[in-house]
Design a protein around this motif. Structure first.
Motif, PDB file in Angstrom:
ATOM      1  N   ARG A 293      39.818  51.473  47.360  1.00 30.72           N
ATOM      2  CA  ARG A 293      38.911  51.731  46.239  1.00 30.72           C
ATOM      3  C   ARG A 293      38.026  52.907  46.640  1.00 30.72           C
TER       4      ARG A 293
ATOM      5  N   ASP B 190      45.059  52.521  41.649  1.00 32.10           N
ATOM      6  CA  ASP B 190      45.271  51.882  40.355  1.00 32.10           C
ATOM      7  C   ASP B 190      44.404  50.631  40.250  1.00 32.10           C
ATOM      8  N   ASP B 191      44.515  49.943  39.098  1.00 32.26           N
ATOM      9  CA  ASP B 191      43.644  48.795  38.853  1.00 32.26           C
ATOM     10  C   ASP B 191      44.005  47.578  39.695  1.00 32.26           C
TER      11      ASP B 191
ATOM     12  N   SER C 256      44.167  48.063  42.960  1.00 30.28           N
ATOM     13  CA  SER C 256      43.660  48.573  44.248  1.00 30.28           C
ATOM     14  C   SER C 256      44.769  49.111  45.138  1.00 30.28           C
TER      15      SER C 256
ATOM     16  N   THR D 144      42.878  54.539  38.367  1.00 28.36           N
ATOM     17  CA  THR D 144      41.423  54.384  38.410  1.00 28.36           C
ATOM     18  C   THR D 144      40.718  55.574  39.051  1.00 28.36           C
TER      19      THR D 144
END
Length: 564
Positions: A558, A536-537, A539, A520
């Protein structure tokens, strides 16, 4: 079997198979391209690259064998044009110069198009992936290219009579035996060195090749942002000798009569450029009136003049975690103190530097907190927050889908003129603040120059990292290299690329591998070879130390960014 022995064996087997295949071609043939040859840094320790000496033409060889042998001869290491010249007619060999540039190709094939007793035409078709000029500057040039080679009888043997200028090498050979180096010019003000990437063959001629690129001056794409204090190629004795750790560079013009500041900058360009040659420890620069003397010695150590070097990455990676807003150094976290709890709870993206923090909150507003107070800057679809080396904050967003960049200083918020760029998904500044890069929804990565005179403005960018598919985010590693999140041979990864448009490690498959995660965001640390971080997605926060492998930090995060 040791790693070194195993690597050498794999390369030797591959080179042997290439040579064999090239001698067994039918009338219409596909030539191996050696794309699985090891990178030079992996093939052997301490630069001990695999030697390959192709065979000269065999008596009675047919036209296809001559063309195949000619291509094979150009894959020699150490580089030698003698064998390749043996496949040419005597007249062509006298005119052909291996130094007239390089064509880089994949998937070559040969087809006989016309045959007579004294003339044979052979079509050589390649998937061209780029070219190098005489000084090693890369130019993207993708697509099929067909060259018709004329073979004539010379002394009763078939020989090529119209060779293309320069060398033609496979993509695998390029990735194995060529490396990226920086030729160092000065910025227009003469304050700092500016790196200009070139690709040169490693080996005993590296010092000469680097100096040849230096005296040739900057190419057009960087000429407007740079200047040189080095005499032109016409005043250079075109050979650099390296003996017992000393490189000697000779010019046929007076140097000791130059202004002292010019002499210093001339020395800085030559010394810092040649500092990249492993065996060079000191550099002697000699003019028609004797050597330049700096610091009381004519032998200038390669560590001299580092004060002019391009800045290394000064990024301060930061993220929002369950511990608050933190900065990241060496995989460790440090909490940014004194921030309002409500702002921390709503933070979507953060950029930190000593004494200041910029936070994108849940309302789409950038809040800039400095010692003197807070400034609020509305944003629409933010794509980048970055502090530059002079502590100014760059805010990049895309109202209406078009890139907008604003510069926050102590006194004001300034609109920065930008090219017409739609669909930008990320924006990043290089460590010196003189170059920028973006990724776009259109599927490309672009890099350009930041003008500061008379006021900050972004120049039109050019395409880079062409082999990274579906790029989503870009960050700077140093002033000539970027890291891009995208798709390549090893899946969705963080790939490294030069800003000259040459192939990234996405094609070579040499990038450190993350597990199969949905990246991300990406951020860099500080230094010449900075660490990398991604989220990453789920967190999760991942960390890649310089020279190491990706690992989880065990932190929920994040809003990751390089910040500076």
């Amino acid at each position: 079997m040791s790693r070194r022995t195993g690597a050498r064996s794999r390369v030797l087997r591959r080179l042997a198979s290439v040579a064999l295949a090239l001698t067994l071609l039918p009338a219409c043939a596909g030539l191996p391209t050696a794309t699985d040859v090891q990178k030079a840094s992996d093939a052997a320790d301490e630069g001990d690259l695999i030697t390959y000496q192709p065979a000269p033409p065999a008596p009675g060889a047919e036209p296809l064998e001559i063309v195949a042998g000619y291509l094979d001869a150009m894959l020699a290491y150490p580089v030698s044009s003698a064998t390749a010249s043996a496949y040419l007619s005597r007249g062509a060999a006298a005119d052909w110069a291996a130094g007239d540039g390089v064509q880089i190709y994949r998937t070559p094939s040969l087809q006989v198009r016309e045959v007579s007793a004294e003339l044979t035409l052979v079509d050589l078709t390649v998937d061209q992936t780029g070219t190098l000029d005489r000084t090693g500057h890369f130019q993207e040039s993708a697509g099929p290219v067909t060259t018709t080679l004329e073979l004539v009888r010379d002394g009763g043997e078939w020989r090529i009579d119209n060779p293309p200028p320069g060398l033609a090498i496979s993509r695998g050979y390029f990735e194995t035996y060529f490396q990226a180096f920086d030729v160092l010019q000065f910025d227009q003000a003469g304050d700092a060195l500016v790196a200009d990437p070139v690709h040169l063959q490693v080996g005993e001629r590296l010092a000469t090749s680097l100096t040849a690129a230096l005296v040739a001056g900057a190419p057009a794409r960087v000429a407007a942002e740079s200047r040189t204090y080095v005499p032109p190629a016409s005043d250079w004795n075109p050979a650099v000798t390296v003996s017992d750790g000393r490189a000697t560079v000779q010019f046929d013009t007076s140097l000791t009569t130059l202004d002292v500041e010019v002499r210093r900058r001339l020395s800085a360009q030559v010394v810092r450029t040649l500092a990249q040659v492993p065996e060079v420890e000191v550099v002697r620069i000699v003019g028609s009136d004797g050597p330049l003397v700096a610091g009381g010695t004519a032998d200038q150590p390669v560590t001299a003049w580092a004060r002019f070097d391009p800045p290394s990455a000064t990024s301060q990676a930061a993220a929002v975690t369950d511990r608050g807003i933190v900065t990241l150094t060496g995989g460790a976290t440090s909490t940014v103190a004194g921030l309002p709890e409500a702002l921390v709870a709503s933070a979507q993206l953060v950029a930190a530097r000593p004494g200041a923090t910029a936070v994108l909150d849940a309302d789409g507003v950038v809040r800039v907190l400095v010692d003197s107070g807070e400034r609020v800057v509305p944003a629409e679809q933010l794509v980048g927050l970055a502090w530059d080396a002079t502590d100014r904050l760059w805010i990049a967003d895309r109202p209406g889908g078009q890139l907008r960049v604003r510069l926050v200083t102590d006194a004001a918020v300034l609109d920065v003129p930008v090219p017409d760029l739609a669909g930008v998904t990320s924006f990043a500044l290089d460590p010196s603040g003189t170059r920028y890069a973006v990724t776009r929804e259109a599927g490309d990565v672009l890099a350009g120059v930041v003008d500061e005179v008379p006021t900050p403005a972004l120049r039109a960018p050019t395409r880079v990292a062409p082999d990274v598919a579906s790029p989503a985010e870009v960050v700077w590693l140093r002033d000539t290299r970027i890291a891009v999140v995208g798709d390549g041979e090893t899946g969705r990864q963080v790939y490294r690329a030069s800003i000259d448009g040459s192939p990234s490690d996405a094609s070579a498959g040499t990038a450190p591998r993350l597990p199969n995660v949905a990246i991300t965001a990406v951020a860099t640390g500080a230094g010449q070879d900075p660490d990398l971080y991604v989220t990453d997605d789920r967190s999760r926060l991942w960390y890649l130390p310089s020279g190491g492998a990706w690992r989880l930090l065990g932190i929920s995060a994040r809003g990751l960014s390089s910040g500076r």
